[in-house]
Design an enzyme around this catalytic site. Structure first.
Site, mmCIF file in Angstrom:
data_model
loop_
_atom_site.group_PDB
_atom_site.id
_atom_site.type_symbol
_atom_site.label_atom_id
_atom_site.label_comp_id
_atom_site.label_asym_id
_atom_site.label_seq_id
_atom_site.Cartn_x
_atom_site.Cartn_y
_atom_site.Cartn_z
ATOM 1 N N ASN A 197 90.575 6.542 38.241
ATOM 2 C CA ASN A 197 91.415 5.584 37.515
ATOM 3 C C ASN A 197 92.884 6.001 37.482
ATOM 4 O O ASN A 197 93.495 6.109 36.408
ATOM 5 C CB ASN A 197 90.869 5.418 36.090
ATOM 6 C CG ASN A 197 90.774 3.962 35.679
ATOM 7 O OD1 ASN A 197 91.518 3.117 36.165
ATOM 8 N ND2 ASN A 197 89.854 3.679 34.786
ATOM 9 N N ARG A 222 96.640 5.894 37.324
ATOM 10 C CA ARG A 222 97.695 4.997 36.862
ATOM 11 C C ARG A 222 99.031 5.701 37.102
ATOM 12 O O ARG A 222 99.460 6.544 36.298
ATOM 13 C CB ARG A 222 97.524 4.676 35.371
ATOM 14 C CG ARG A 222 96.243 3.920 35.049
ATOM 15 C CD ARG A 222 96.300 2.501 35.570
ATOM 16 N NE ARG A 222 95.089 1.755 35.203
ATOM 17 C CZ ARG A 222 94.021 1.636 35.953
ATOM 18 N NH1 ARG A 222 94.000 2.258 37.144
ATOM 19 N NH2 ARG A 222 92.988 0.931 35.576
ATOM 20 N N GLY A 275 90.251 -4.598 35.088
ATOM 21 C CA GLY A 275 88.997 -4.356 34.380
ATOM 22 C C GLY A 275 87.770 -4.368 35.269
ATOM 23 O O GLY A 275 86.680 -3.958 34.832
ATOM 24 N N GLY A 305 87.028 -2.537 37.922
ATOM 25 C CA GLY A 305 86.542 -1.198 38.230
ATOM 26 C C GLY A 305 85.719 -0.612 37.096
ATOM 27 O O GLY A 305 84.705 0.061 37.331
ATOM 28 N N ASP A 306 86.139 -0.867 35.871
ATOM 29 C CA ASP A 306 85.381 -0.392 34.709
ATOM 30 C C ASP A 306 84.028 -1.096 34.640
ATOM 31 O O ASP A 306 83.000 -0.475 34.343
ATOM 32 C CB ASP A 306 86.163 -0.655 33.421
ATOM 33 C CG ASP A 306 87.557 -0.074 33.454
ATOM 34 O OD1 ASP A 306 87.732 1.017 34.018
ATOM 35 O OD2 ASP A 306 88.472 -0.727 32.925
#
Length: 326
Positions: free
Chosen positions: A173, A175, A261, A263-264
């Site tokens: 994840n 960022r 969202g 990927g989550d």
């Protein structure tokens, strides 16, 4: 050969959730005439989708003693997630983010410096909500929030400390906006190498560790440590490397409204199937199907199809799956 999986039981998802504001329709933020308020956080997204799949899920974090903190806690609890281990910080605010849709995709603007969750630290791991979990889910977002948050993630993954009573899943994840010191490549490789289950996008891996990673197999050579490694290639496919080998499942067609969202959601679907003992192909399929629920809405959390529909899709023949659309 039966693939390795964590013991079935509660999943503790540890990390920040913010109040999220987005235009009422997909237009640039500066052109919006109204904003919708929701919640957004990688770890709580996973917890909410796990709860949708019937997996006992806990969100462990901190919020400010403010209206937005109460909104965040209430929204996540309403999804069936246990929020009893969420602390209220009387001195620090709840983080805020804005979604800014544009022609080249949705940009996210964060206002989370000094937030309540940025003060999370390793002592959180002593909470019973964590120690009694069968699986703890973490992401690279938490590692980027503050030195104490990075220490928390490292402590959860520490193989040299006391034997951890739970398995750990880690979504890289990445960022970029949160990694101003240029340490993301080294730190995220270190953390991913220590987890039991790892999720990473192929494009994400290439951005972090170089274009010398042409495919999922190259990412596996870079990260040989995790018992399970899942490499997602956008809307094309996802590959899981387990102790039974390499398994690839093509993503079904989805009419995408917004990708934030997804990927989550994929991680939650994969973990839900893995926890109930499904094989890697079924786990990848449930990951794709859950991601589609996020792709079809502007919120980070969308409704799942009815359970019988999910069950039939996961159990479909390869030919049927190849024709599946959501």
């Amino acid at each position: 050969m039966t693939p390795w999986r964590p013991e079935a039981g509660p999943v503790a998802c540890v990390g920040e959730t913010m109040a999220a504001f987005a235009p009422g329709r997909p237009v640039p933020l500066e052109s919006a005439t109204s904003l919708q308020v929701g919640v957004a956080g990688a770890e709580s997204n996973v917890a909410r989708y796990l709860a949708d799949h019937g997996v006992p899920a806990r969100w462990v974090s901190a919020v400010g003693d403010d209206p937005l903190g109460r909104l965040v806690r209430n929204r996540i609890a309403a999804s069936g997630v246990d929020t009893s281990a969420v602390r209220t910080d009387p001195e620090r605010p709840t983080g805020v983010m804005f979604k800014d849709p544009g022609a080249d995709g949705t940009r996210v603007r964060y206002y989370r410096t000094g937030s309540a969750a940025s003060a999370l630290a390793p002592e959180l791991l002593a909470d019973a909500a964590v120690t009694s979990a069968s699986l703890v889910h973490l992401t690279g977002v938490t590692a980027a929030l503050s030195p104490s948050c990075l220490a928390l993630v490292r402590a959860a993954l520490n193989p040299r400390g006391p034997a951890r009573p739970y398995a750990v899943s880690f979504d890289v994840n990445h960022r970029p906006a949160l990694w101003s010191d240029g340490s993301a490549s080294t730190v995220l490789a270190e953390l991913a190498g220590l987890a039991d289950i790892v999720f990473v996008g192929l494009d994400e891996a290439q951005a972090l560790w170089g274009n010398g990673l042409p495919d999922a197999a190259a990412v596996r050579r870079l990260l040989p440590g995790p018992r399970v490694l899942v490499v997602k290639d956008g809307g094309r496919d996802a590959t899981a490397f387990t102790d039974t080998g390499q398994h690839t499942v093509t993503a079904p067609h989805v009419d995408v409204v917004e990708p934030v969202g997804a990927g989550d959601a994929f991680a939650a679907g994969f973990l839900a199937a893995l926890l109930r003992g499904d094989d890697p192909v079924a786990s990848l399929r449930l990951g794709h199907l859950t991601a589609a629920s996020a792709l079809r809405v502007t919120d980070d959390h969308g409704p799942l199809p009815p359970a019988p529909q999910l069950t039939a899709a996961v159990a479909a023949s390869d030919d049927q799956w190849a024709r599946h659309t959501t």
